[in-house]
Design a protein around this motif. Structure first.
Motif, PDB file in Angstrom:
ATOM      1  N   CYS A   1      35.979  10.036 -42.833  1.00 16.26           N
ATOM      2  CA  CYS A   1      34.533  10.223 -42.132  1.00 16.26           C
ATOM      3  C   CYS A   1      34.516  11.365 -41.040  1.00 16.26           C
ATOM      4  N   GLY A   2      33.501  12.108 -41.129  1.00 18.23           N
ATOM      5  CA  GLY A   2      33.299  13.019 -40.303  1.00 18.23           C
ATOM      6  C   GLY A   2      32.990  12.697 -38.722  1.00 18.23           C
ATOM      7  N   HIS A   3      32.614  11.300 -38.642  1.00 17.78           N
ATOM      8  CA  HIS A   3      32.268  10.981 -37.298  1.00 17.78           C
ATOM      9  C   HIS A   3      33.516  10.973 -36.375  1.00 17.78           C
ATOM     10  N   GLY A   4      34.547  10.670 -36.932  1.00 16.88           N
ATOM     11  CA  GLY A   4      35.779  10.869 -36.173  1.00 16.88           C
ATOM     12  C   GLY A   4      36.075  11.956 -35.411  1.00 16.88           C
ATOM     13  N   THR A   5      36.101  13.062 -36.146  1.00 12.99           N
ATOM     14  CA  THR A   5      35.950  14.443 -35.806  1.00 12.99           C
ATOM     15  C   THR A   5      35.080  14.604 -34.868  1.00 12.99           C
ATOM     16  N   ALA A   6      34.071  14.704 -34.955  1.00 12.87           N
ATOM     17  CA  ALA A   6      32.941  14.785 -34.221  1.00 12.87           C
ATOM     18  C   ALA A   6      32.916  14.047 -32.755  1.00 12.87           C
ATOM     19  N   HIS A   7      33.198  12.799 -33.021  1.00 16.18           N
ATOM     20  CA  HIS A   7      33.738  12.230 -31.623  1.00 16.18           C
ATOM     21  C   HIS A   7      34.634  12.943 -31.011  1.00 16.18           C
ATOM     22  N   ARG A   8      35.846  13.372 -31.426  1.00 11.99           N
ATOM     23  CA  ARG A   8      36.824  14.015 -30.785  1.00 11.99           C
ATOM     24  C   ARG A   8      36.484  15.121 -30.103  1.00 11.99           C
ATOM     25  N   ILE A   9      35.873  16.100 -31.088  1.00 17.49           N
ATOM     26  CA  ILE A   9      35.538  17.460 -30.407  1.00 17.49           C
ATOM     27  C   ILE A   9      34.467  17.202 -29.170  1.00 17.49           C
ATOM     28  N   LEU A  10      33.526  16.339 -29.297  1.00 15.58           N
ATOM     29  CA  LEU A  10      32.704  16.140 -28.478  1.00 15.58           C
ATOM     30  C   LEU A  10      33.534  15.762 -27.087  1.00 15.58           C
ATOM     31  N   MET A  11      34.530  14.770 -27.330  1.00 12.70           N
ATOM     32  CA  MET A  11      35.211  14.581 -25.980  1.00 12.70           C
ATOM     33  C   MET A  11      36.086  15.566 -25.607  1.00 12.70           C
ATOM     34  N   GLU A  12      36.628  16.675 -26.344  1.00 10.62           N
ATOM     35  CA  GLU A  12      37.447  17.489 -26.077  1.00 10.62           C
ATOM     36  C   GLU A  12      36.773  18.486 -25.274  1.00 10.62           C
ATOM     37  N   VAL A  13      35.111  18.754 -25.623  1.00 11.70           N
ATOM     38  CA  VAL A  13      34.351  19.587 -24.874  1.00 11.70           C
ATOM     39  C   VAL A  13      34.218  19.187 -23.226  1.00 11.70           C
ATOM     40  N   ILE A  14      34.089  17.679 -23.343  1.00 10.10           N
ATOM     41  CA  ILE A  14      33.872  17.057 -21.959  1.00 10.10           C
ATOM     42  C   ILE A  14      35.241  17.134 -21.130  1.00 10.10           C
ATOM     43  N   ASP A  15      36.377  16.885 -21.817  1.00 10.10           N
ATOM     44  CA  ASP A  15      37.565  17.223 -21.250  1.00 10.10           C
ATOM     45  C   ASP A  15      37.924  18.631 -20.755  1.00 10.10           C
ATOM     46  N   GLU A  16      37.608  19.410 -21.686  1.00  3.92           N
ATOM     47  CA  GLU A  16      37.701  20.908 -21.060  1.00  3.92           C
ATOM     48  C   GLU A  16      36.783  21.408 -19.979  1.00  3.92           C
ATOM     49  N   MET A  17      35.436  20.745 -19.929  1.00  2.56           N
ATOM     50  CA  MET A  17      34.834  21.108 -18.894  1.00  2.56           C
ATOM     51  C   MET A  17      34.981  20.421 -17.632  1.00  2.56           C
ATOM     52  N   GLY A  18      35.763  19.354 -17.842  1.00  2.00           N
ATOM     53  CA  GLY A  18      35.964  18.483 -16.462  1.00  2.00           C
ATOM     54  C   GLY A  18      35.046  17.756 -16.059  1.00  2.00           C
ATOM     55  N   VAL A  19      34.171  17.290 -16.658  1.00  2.00           N
ATOM     56  CA  VAL A  19      32.943  16.434 -16.233  1.00  2.00           C
ATOM     57  C   VAL A  19      32.686  14.870 -16.943  1.00  2.00           C
ATOM     58  N   ARG A  20      34.275  14.416 -16.737  1.00  2.00           N
ATOM     59  CA  ARG A  20      34.139  13.068 -17.496  1.00  2.00           C
ATOM     60  C   ARG A  20      33.299  12.261 -16.457  1.00  2.00           C
ATOM     61  N   ALA A  21      33.638  12.272 -15.087  1.00  2.00           N
ATOM     62  CA  ALA A  21      32.873  11.245 -14.310  1.00  2.00           C
ATOM     63  C   ALA A  21      31.268  11.445 -14.081  1.00  2.00           C
ATOM     64  N   ASP A  22      30.883  12.634 -14.606  1.00  3.20           N
ATOM     65  CA  ASP A  22      29.480  13.004 -14.601  1.00  3.20           C
ATOM     66  C   ASP A  22      28.629  12.870 -15.908  1.00  3.20           C
ATOM     67  N   THR A  23      29.310  12.459 -17.140  1.00  2.60           N
ATOM     68  CA  THR A  23      28.793  12.468 -18.289  1.00  2.60           C
ATOM     69  C   THR A  23      28.349  10.848 -18.586  1.00  2.60           C
ATOM     70  N   ILE A  24      27.333  10.644 -19.042  1.00  2.00           N
ATOM     71  CA  ILE A  24      26.877   9.402 -19.730  1.00  2.00           C
ATOM     72  C   ILE A  24      26.654   9.760 -21.006  1.00  2.00           C
ATOM     73  N   GLY A  25      26.840   8.879 -21.879  1.00  4.56           N
ATOM     74  CA  GLY A  25      26.367   8.846 -23.436  1.00  4.56           C
ATOM     75  C   GLY A  25      25.517   7.694 -23.957  1.00  4.56           C
ATOM     76  N   VAL A  26      24.833   8.056 -24.758  1.00  5.08           N
ATOM     77  CA  VAL A  26      23.890   7.058 -25.231  1.00  5.08           C
ATOM     78  C   VAL A  26      24.180   6.731 -26.550  1.00  5.08           C
ATOM     79  N   ALA A  27      24.851   5.489 -27.125  1.00  2.17           N
ATOM     80  CA  ALA A  27      25.308   5.187 -28.380  1.00  2.17           C
ATOM     81  C   ALA A  27      24.064   4.707 -29.242  1.00  2.17           C
ATOM     82  N   PRO A  28      24.217   5.228 -30.522  1.00  2.00           N
ATOM     83  CA  PRO A  28      22.837   4.657 -31.326  1.00  2.00           C
ATOM     84  C   PRO A  28      23.051   3.451 -31.967  1.00  2.00           C
ATOM     85  N   VAL A  29      22.193   3.183 -32.990  1.00  2.00           N
ATOM     86  CA  VAL A  29      22.590   1.978 -33.878  1.00  2.00           C
ATOM     87  C   VAL A  29      22.880   2.722 -35.403  1.00  2.00           C
ATOM     88  N   GLY A  30      23.972   2.175 -36.067  1.00  2.00           N
ATOM     89  CA  GLY A  30      24.417   2.868 -37.384  1.00  2.00           C
ATOM     90  C   GLY A  30      25.971   3.120 -37.143  1.00  2.00           C
TER      91      GLY A  30
END
Lengths: 76, 259
Positions: free
Chosen positions: B31-60
């Motif tokens: 499933c593409g969800h896993g890849t999408a999760h990972r690259i999103l987290m990689e972007v946050i990792d590379e930007m170094g903004v983990r402490a300043d990021t808030i995500g909103v999870a959906p239903v599905g």
């Protein structure tokens, strides 16, 4: 001439055997094992380890992020 | 040369980012969800903004995204993620706020919230995973299901006369003035994964510079819903989804790109 050689390590318990990495590999290194993990999935492994270049394409498309890639220069 | 000589910490090229938890993803194999999760987290990792990021999870399918992403997350009622994200962003304007939604969440029940959040130009990032089906509930027809596509609620294929047209919500949103960046990408091959990562980077950069809403659609597969193997579904997606949902940037710097 220095040649690059790579290797992958698959987290066998977390691999779901989707085979997306098999088609993503440009040098056809990856195959699927006959044995299965505790969830019943076949596991990706290096079928022809000598062809691996460590390009990390398999790890990039792996939906579960189970592949870790290593790469080093080899003196030929 | 022995493989053990290569597998050393100094030779490491790529490993899963520690911004993902060690929990096994609840998604189907491939499933593409896993890849999408990972690259999103990689972007946050590379930007170094983990402490300043808030995500909103959906239903599905991705309802448990907060279990897999090792950052601050908030669950939202079905379809209301952009409204929740609006509230969070207005309380903390300096935090990075993103929503991660599927097509049933964003394009069906949450159409109003999505369109109004986009129209207000809230300074958030919306990630939209479009797989043309309701995955979690068992493969029912979604608004984004293609013409003639078989699902459990359209067993003879989607009929446009009785069921309407597949909605191109991304193009719809691109017309709203509050939206700064709209793009459509995919995550089924390494090439597209790299492109998508760049697009997410750009989306977060826009949020950093407070330019407006950024919207990234990711066309993904749903192999269990489409009743195919993961690789078959990726080929089917290229042949059928991409002609209707063409990949590429739709709006850049607030201007719609005319092909």
């Amino acid at each position: 001439m220095a040649k690059v050689i790579g290797a992958i390590v698959v987290d066998e318990e977390h691999c779901k055997g989707c085979e997306v990495c098999v088609v993503a590999c440009p040098t056809q290194v990856i195959g699927m094992t006959d044995r299965v993990n505790s969830k019943g999935y076949h596991i990706a492994y290096m079928e022809t380890p000598e062809s691996c270049t460590g390009c990390a394409n398999c790890a990039i498309v792996c939906p579960d992020g189970v592949i870790t890639v290593y790469k080093m220069k080899k003196e030929a | 040369m022995d493989i053990k000589d290569i597998i050393k910490p100094e030779n490491l090229v790529y490993k899963k980012t520690d911004h993902m938890t060690d929990k096994v993803l609840s998604y189907c194999p491939g499933c593409g969800h896993g890849t999408a999760h990972r690259i999103l987290m990689e972007v946050i990792d590379e930007m170094g903004v983990r402490a300043d990021t808030i995500g909103v999870a959906p239903v599905g399918c991705s309802v448990l995204a907060y279990d897999f992403m090792n950052i601050d997350m908030q669950g939202a009622a079905h379809g209301r993620a952009p409204a929740v994200a609006t509230g969070i962003k207005r309380c903390w304007p300096d935090k990075f706020v993103f929503t991660y939604q599927g097509d049933g969440d964003l394009a069906a029940i949450g159409t109003a919230e999505t369109i109004h959040a986009c129209n207000r130009g809230e300074n958030i990032t919306i990630l939209f995973i479009n797989n043309g089906i309701y995955g979690m509930t068992g493969g029912q027809m979604a608004p984004t299901t293609l013409e003639g596509m078989r699902t459990t609620t359209s067993p003879y294929g989607r009929d446009l006369e009785s069921m309407g047209n597949p909605i191109k919500i991304t193009e719809l949103i691109a017309n709203l003035p509050g939206v700064h960046y709209v793009t459509r990408q995919a995550v089924h091959t390494p090439r597209y994964v790299r492109r998508t990562k760049k697009a997410i980077f750009k989306a977060f950069d826009i949020q950093k510079n407070k330019k407006g809403l950024s919207f990234v659609e990711i066309v993904s597969n749903c192999n269990s819903g489409w009743k195919m193997t993961p690789n078959q579904s990726n080929i089917w997606m290229e042949d059928n989804m991409f002609p209707y949902y063409p990949l590429g940037d739709i709006k850049v710097d607030g201007k719609i790109i005319n092909e």
